[in-house]
Design a protein around this motif. Structure first.
Motif, short mmCIF file in Angstrom:
data_model
loop_
_atom_site.label_atom_id
_atom_site.label_comp_id
_atom_site.label_asym_id
_atom_site.label_seq_id
_atom_site.Cartn_x
_atom_site.Cartn_y
_atom_site.Cartn_z
N ALA A 2 27.91 75.28 67.00
CA ALA A 2 27.92 74.66 68.47
C ALA A 2 28.95 74.44 69.01
N LYS A 4 30.68 72.51 72.70
CA LYS A 4 30.62 71.04 73.29
C LYS A 4 31.74 71.37 74.27
N ARG A 12 35.17 74.26 77.39
CA ARG A 12 34.40 74.43 76.23
C ARG A 12 35.14 74.52 74.92
N SER A 14 34.86 74.36 70.36
CA SER A 14 33.82 74.33 69.13
C SER A 14 33.79 72.89 68.56
N ASP A 15 32.49 72.52 68.17
CA ASP A 15 32.38 71.14 67.74
C ASP A 15 33.09 71.16 66.41
#
Ligand SMILES: [Zn+2]
Length: 110
Positions: A2, A4, A12, A14-15
């Motif tokens: 996902a 975020k 943007r 990566s989680d």
């Protein structure tokens, strides 16, 4: 995986990233996951078993990291007259433990 948005710069990311590659701001959701993992090391089942069998001496509270109140329970039980208090206390802890079976982070001290 996902994605975020960084809470600091809005990029943007990566989680799974430990920090934002743009500004270096630590990824909050990841550190929250680490906390969850840490809580996962302690089992609510062990907590409840300790509470059931050794609750009056505060064993479950030592396990949860609540050392202060655990010592209080041990002292109360040793003095015998305090057993009445610790019995009720243990029962309450047992009920609270069962109520928080899916949210152990409420039981275990961080
Ligand atoms: Zn950023």
């Amino acid at each position: 995986m996902a994605m975020k948005y960084c809470t600091e710069c809005g990029k943007r990311i990566s989680d799974q990233a430990a920090a934002c590659p743009g500004c270096g701001h630590p990824n909050k959701s990841l550190s929250k996951n680490i906390n969850r993992l840490y809580n996962g090391d302690k089992s609510i089942a062990v907590y409840l078993v300790l509470c059931w069998f050794l609750g009056i001496v505060g064993a479950h509270r030592y396990y949860a990291g609540k050392t202060g109140s655990a010592i209080t329970m041990t002292i109360l039980t040793i003095t015998i007259i305090g057993i009445l208090i610790t019995s009720i206390w243990t029962l309450v802890d047992l009920i609270v433990g069962f109520c928080n079976i899916s949210t152990p982070e409420k039981i275990f001290k961080k």
